[in-house]
Design an enzyme around this catalytic site. Structure first.
Site, mmCIF file in Angstrom:
data_model
loop_
_atom_site.group_PDB
_atom_site.id
_atom_site.type_symbol
_atom_site.label_atom_id
_atom_site.label_comp_id
_atom_site.label_asym_id
_atom_site.label_seq_id
_atom_site.Cartn_x
_atom_site.Cartn_y
_atom_site.Cartn_z
ATOM 1 N N GLU A 149 79.899 67.536 3.777
ATOM 2 C CA GLU A 149 78.559 67.909 4.225
ATOM 3 C C GLU A 149 78.562 69.130 5.141
ATOM 4 O O GLU A 149 77.654 69.976 5.072
ATOM 5 C CB GLU A 149 77.904 66.727 4.949
ATOM 6 C CG GLU A 149 77.612 65.533 4.062
ATOM 7 C CD GLU A 149 78.792 64.580 3.914
ATOM 8 O OE1 GLU A 149 78.639 63.547 3.230
ATOM 9 O OE2 GLU A 149 79.867 64.879 4.484
ATOM 10 N N ARG B 98 76.738 64.060 10.236
ATOM 11 C CA ARG B 98 78.022 64.767 10.279
ATOM 12 C C ARG B 98 77.843 66.269 10.449
ATOM 13 O O ARG B 98 78.814 66.998 10.644
ATOM 14 C CB ARG B 98 78.802 64.495 8.987
ATOM 15 C CG ARG B 98 78.781 63.051 8.535
ATOM 16 C CD ARG B 98 79.732 62.804 7.404
ATOM 17 N NE ARG B 98 81.083 62.590 7.916
ATOM 18 C CZ ARG B 98 82.171 62.530 7.157
ATOM 19 N NH1 ARG B 98 82.063 62.705 5.871
ATOM 20 N NH2 ARG B 98 83.343 62.321 7.688
ATOM 21 N N LYS C 96 88.975 54.799 -12.791
ATOM 22 C CA LYS C 96 87.764 54.301 -12.136
ATOM 23 C C LYS C 96 87.006 53.421 -13.118
ATOM 24 O O LYS C 96 86.819 53.774 -14.289
ATOM 25 C CB LYS C 96 86.894 55.472 -11.689
ATOM 26 C CG LYS C 96 85.763 55.088 -10.744
ATOM 27 C CD LYS C 96 85.149 56.299 -10.070
ATOM 28 C CE LYS C 96 84.122 55.874 -9.026
ATOM 29 N NZ LYS C 96 83.603 57.013 -8.240
#
Length: 585
Positions: free
Chosen positions: A329, A357, A244
């Site tokens: 979530e 969500r 990354k």
């Protein structure tokens, strides 16, 4: 320059290895230059350049369909699919969104902004292909923490018995938005450490074939690996290990900070205009202070710890009283319910768009069970994220209509802190708090009284008593109500100003009182009107002669909208709101 020669994926197929390396270097340079002035996702895109070049070199997009998860990693894909100018020409930086978008290109198949969806979406494309007798490859790209979301597991489970061509490219950069969380990452680490040979293999457990590429930033190795699975007749995972932030030292060193970044100085990596999130900082300070007094207090998030000010140092300070469930979530909300049932005081925080969500978990797992967890809804405003996949102003219709939930909308930092303290201490109600986004905050005309506790539900606060017109300003728009009252005052109208505070119920006693000396009631909410707060007021007055105006945002999907223009179109300015009210008198 190599970039000038790439107008689409077909141009990649003409390149030799040396030209590919030059292209990759130029792509990283262009993305960094754009991000330094335009802001956006940085680390994920820098890390997946080689993989994107490999995919478009081997596959025939858009006949072969590549579906990106979350779109954190889609910038290189956009560059290679006819949108290069949006990354090389400053005049065109705003031409594309930060996410895959079918309106931009035939190479994009979905608007994707929420995580863990690529495998599920691509599984539908694969089944549709099979039913119509197609032969194209279907590729789902997932990574950057997205594998921790429940939908990813559901997708893998479905694909595992598909028995047909399906290619999952798992981009393993050992990071989520922040650090990875979850027991499965122990198994992922073993796969990395054993060059893909560990017996503990999540993907094989789901019934998928498996390939491993140790250096996912080696474009030639990637091309070979992808060529091996092209036109495969069964589902397979290609596990690639990438870095990354690849190619930019600050992003490689500080991966969390560079997941997404504000404009910065390219030479030093320093932010050009430092920004302090007042409410995030205040939340972290308050929770950490309370943790010292209350060992039952637990701060929770789903991969976005800094939304509530929990930097790595603060996460360490909180210790076991801090939980990050990864990009999951639903798990976070249900776990909060379980913690509350177990006698703890959980506080779960995320952005408004991600709370979308969790409707079922909030309704079923929390509110049906009356478990007193606390939920902090950040960024809930039209003056917030403005990509179509990340709109943050649908929270009031979503949350205010769940029975048993108390949804509070503070107007000031002091009131927010007081409400948070009350929510944590009380053990009767599930509570959500709409964390303020400072707008129309040019000095309070009518100070908001901060209460010590809020157990007497649905009592609105009258901050200024007038007559004829009553203005109810919800949370962020309390300041708009104040300033609109000032406009009306200059026209000879002394309007009543009300701070509702509670979004999940009505102060019917006050609403009845207003009928005595008011003819117009105007509600102002920083959110979607359909199913929102204003409609509840209008419904209450439906059989009376009270005249109602609801100011807010009409139900629609808005993409990269201009804040000021949207406000003017909907009369969400003091002058325009006052004009509409006067026209009704």
């Amino acid at each position: 320059m190599m970039l000038e020669k790439i107008n689409g994926p077909k141009d990649l197929k003409k390149l030799n290895p040396q030209e590919r390396q030059r292209l990759i270097g130029e792509m990283r340079k262009a993305m960094l230059e754009r991000a330094s002035v335009h802001m956006g996702h940085v680390g994920p895109d820098l890390g997946i350049v080689e993989a994107t070049v490999a995919l478009h070199t081997v596959f025939d997009s858009p006949k072969d369909k590549i579906v990106y998860d979350v779109s954190h990693q889609s910038y290189p894909h956009k560059m290679l699919t006819g949108r290069m100018q949006a990354y090389t020409d400053p005049a065109h930086y705003n031409d594309v969104s930060g996410y895959t978008n079918p309106d931009e290109s035939e190479h994009d198949f979905f608007n994707v902004g929420h995580t863990s969806t690529s495998i599920s979406l691509a599984s539908g494309l694969a089944k549709a292909r099979d039913l119509r007798g197609g032969k194209e490859n279907i590729i789902a790209v997932i990574g950057d923490g997205s594998l921790s979301g429940g939908m990813a597991f559901e997708g893998l489970d479905t694909v595992g018995e598909l028995g047909t061509n399906f290619i999952v490219v798992f981009n393993d950069n050992d990071m989520s938005i922040a650090e990875n969380h979850g027991g499965m990452y122990k198994g992922i680490r073993k796969l990395r450490e054993t060059n893909g040979q560990a017996e503990d293999n999540l993907f094989r457990a789901f019934g998928l074939d498996y390939r491993f590429v140790a250096d996912g930033n080696d474009v030639e190795a990637l091309i070979r690996a992808v060529e091996e699975v092209r036109d495969i007749d069964h589902p397979v995972v290609v596990h690639i290990v990438t870095q990354k932030g690849k190619g930019y030292a600050p992003a490689e060193k500080h991966k969390e900070d560079w997941h997404w970044h504000m404009p910065f100085d390219l030479a030093t990596g320093q932010v050009k205009e430092p920004f302090t999130d007042l409410y995030g900082e205040a939340t972290a300070a308050f929770l950490l202070q309370q943790m010292k007094k209350d060992p039952k207090l637990v701060a929770m998030t789903a991969a976005v710890p800094t939304v509530m000010g929990f930097t790595p140092e603060r996460r360490k300070e909180a210790g076991s009283q801090y939980i990050d469930v990864g990009i999951a979530e639903e798990q976070g909300v249900s776990m909060a319910s379980g913690l509350a049932k177990g006698g703890m005081h959980p506080v779960f925080a995320s952005y408004a768009t991600f709370f979308q969500r969790t409707y079922d978990q909030l309704s079923q797992d929390v509110c049906v069970n009356h478990n007193p967890a606390t939920f902090l809804v950040f960024g809930a405003s039209m003056y917030s994220l403005n990509d179509v996949t990340h709109l943050c102003f649908y929270d009031i219709p979503l949350l205010s209509n769940i029975p048993n939930l108390v949804y509070l909308a503070p107007a000031t930092l002091e009131e927010y802190t007081a409400m948070l303290g009350w929510a944590i201490a009380q053990e009767t109600h599930p509570v959500a708090i709409r964390v303020p986004v400072p707008v129309f905050a040019n000095g309070s005309l009518y100070p908001v009284k901060v209460e010590k506790e809020y157990s007497r539900l649905n009592r609105f606060a009258v901050t200024h008593k007038g007559s004829q017109v009553a203005l109810l300003g919800v949370g962020n728009f309390y300041g708009l109500a104040e300033q609109t009252a000032k406009e009306l005052q200059s026209r000879g109208i002394d309007a009543t100003v009300i701070h509702p505070r509670y979004l999940t119920g009505l102060d019917t006693e006050l609403l009845e009182e207003l009928r005595k000396d008011h003819t117009v009631v105007a509600t102002m909410e920083d959110g979607c009107l359909a199913g929102g707060f204003g409609e509840k007021i209008a419904s209450y007055y439906g059989k009376t002669d009270m005249r109602i105006l609801n100011f807010g945002i009409p139900k629609a999907f808005y993409d990269r909208y201009d804040y000021a223009r949207l406000a003017e179109e909907n009369h969400l300015t003091p002058h325009l709101a006052a004009e509409e009210i006067l026209a009704l008198l």
